[in-house]
Scaffold this motif. Structure first.
Motif, mmCIF file in Angstrom:
data_model
loop_
_atom_site.group_PDB
_atom_site.id
_atom_site.type_symbol
_atom_site.label_atom_id
_atom_site.label_comp_id
_atom_site.label_asym_id
_atom_site.label_seq_id
_atom_site.Cartn_x
_atom_site.Cartn_y
_atom_site.Cartn_z
ATOM 1 N N TYR A 1 0.815 -1.221 0.000
ATOM 2 C CA TYR A 1 0.000 0.000 0.000
ATOM 3 C C TYR A 1 0.847 1.269 0.000
ATOM 4 O O TYR A 1 0.619 2.173 -0.806
ATOM 5 C CB TYR A 1 -0.940 0.018 1.211
ATOM 6 N N GLY B 1 1.008 1.597 -3.675
ATOM 7 C CA GLY B 1 -0.046 2.588 -3.809
ATOM 8 C C GLY B 1 0.448 4.015 -3.653
ATOM 9 O O GLY B 1 0.177 4.875 -4.492
ATOM 10 N N GLU C 1 -9.476 5.914 -2.124
ATOM 11 C CA GLU C 1 -8.459 6.199 -3.133
ATOM 12 C C GLU C 1 -8.945 5.783 -4.523
ATOM 13 O O GLU C 1 -9.851 4.960 -4.677
ATOM 14 C CB GLU C 1 -7.162 5.456 -2.798
ATOM 15 N N PHE D 1 -4.558 3.592 -7.599
ATOM 16 C CA PHE D 1 -3.850 3.338 -6.341
ATOM 17 C C PHE D 1 -3.869 1.846 -6.014
ATOM 18 O O PHE D 1 -2.844 1.243 -5.673
ATOM 19 C CB PHE D 1 -4.502 4.148 -5.210
ATOM 20 N N PHE D 2 -5.033 1.238 -6.132
ATOM 21 C CA PHE D 2 -5.173 -0.179 -5.792
ATOM 22 C C PHE D 2 -4.552 -1.076 -6.863
ATOM 23 O O PHE D 2 -4.095 -2.179 -6.555
ATOM 24 C CB PHE D 2 -6.647 -0.509 -5.575
ATOM 25 N N THR E 1 -1.006 -1.143 -5.930
ATOM 26 C CA THR E 1 -0.867 -1.968 -4.725
ATOM 27 C C THR E 1 -0.891 -3.446 -5.083
ATOM 28 O O THR E 1 -0.062 -4.236 -4.602
ATOM 29 C CB THR E 1 -2.001 -1.641 -3.739
#
Length: 214
Positions: A106, A110, A160, A164-165, A168
């Motif tokens: 993350y 991320g 988010e 972002f994910f 991640t």
């Protein structure tokens, strides 16, 4: 010979089904008559739970990526020293909802923080402590976020953007492919199939190492 405790961790993006996986694992451990202590990150101790609130809530003052990283490790070391290590020393199994891999994915993926920074903090805070087995529940971020949204209001991190994910997830998969002790579970499949894969991984772990201590 007295059996030793083991450290099991469940990882995954939002909506991957970690809570259900943990319930499945706990039932498996109870079937093996193993004492188990369940934890979560961030959190797991009174002080760490307060840090969890800071991390999860939306604030008028933006929380910087570096501050978020430091808060995660502050909560983690509280949990490690005050719960995880004593439980393992007492011969219990520890079953954790997230651990250090979350920060690497993350905050490293991320948030795109420097890997050297994260590794330096990891070494200082955790030393040689690491899970004996990590089950990473892999799911397409779009599917996971839809599941999370269906549960109700999203926290600060869950709000988010999809990118972002996606970053991640890429880090999760890269680490799982290059480091030992991490089993990838396809969490997009029907629940019975996911549970079957989890149980197969646990049985293999038991047979390859832990049963030898009996």
């Amino acid at each position: 010979m007295t059996k030793q405790g083991r450290f099991l961790v469940v990882e995954g993006l939002e909506g991957a089904g970690k809570s259900t996986a943990i319930a499945t694992i706990r039932q498996w451990l109870e079937g093996k008559q193993q004492p188990v202590v369940c934890t979560r990150e961030p959190g797991g101790t009174p002080l760490a739970e307060q840090i969890r609130t800071l991390v999860k809530q939306v604030h008028t003052e933006p929380l910087t990526a570096e501050a978020e990283l430091l808060l995660m490790y502050a909560a983690r070391v509280q949990l490690l020293r005050n719960v995880i290590e004593p439980a393992l020393a007492a011969g219990n199994w520890v079953l954790a909802d997230r651990h250090d891999l979350s920060s690497r994915a993350y905050q490293g993926g991320g948030r795109q923080l420097d890997t050297g920074l994260i590794n330096g903090i990891r070494q200082t805070v955790l030393g040689d402590c690491h899970p004996d087995l990590t089950l990473y529940l892999d799911i397409d971020p779009a599917i996971g976020l839809a599941r999370a949204q269906a549960r109700g209001e999203l926290d600060r991190i869950e709000q988010e953007q999809l990118a972002f994910f996606q970053r991640t997830r890429q880090v999760y998969l890269h680490i799982a492919a290059t480091e030992p002790g991490i089993v990838v579970i396809d969490a997009s499949r029907p629940l019975p199939e996911v549970q079957q894969s989890i149980l197969a991984a646990l049985d293999a772990f038991w047979e390859q190492g832990y049963a030898a201590l009996a």
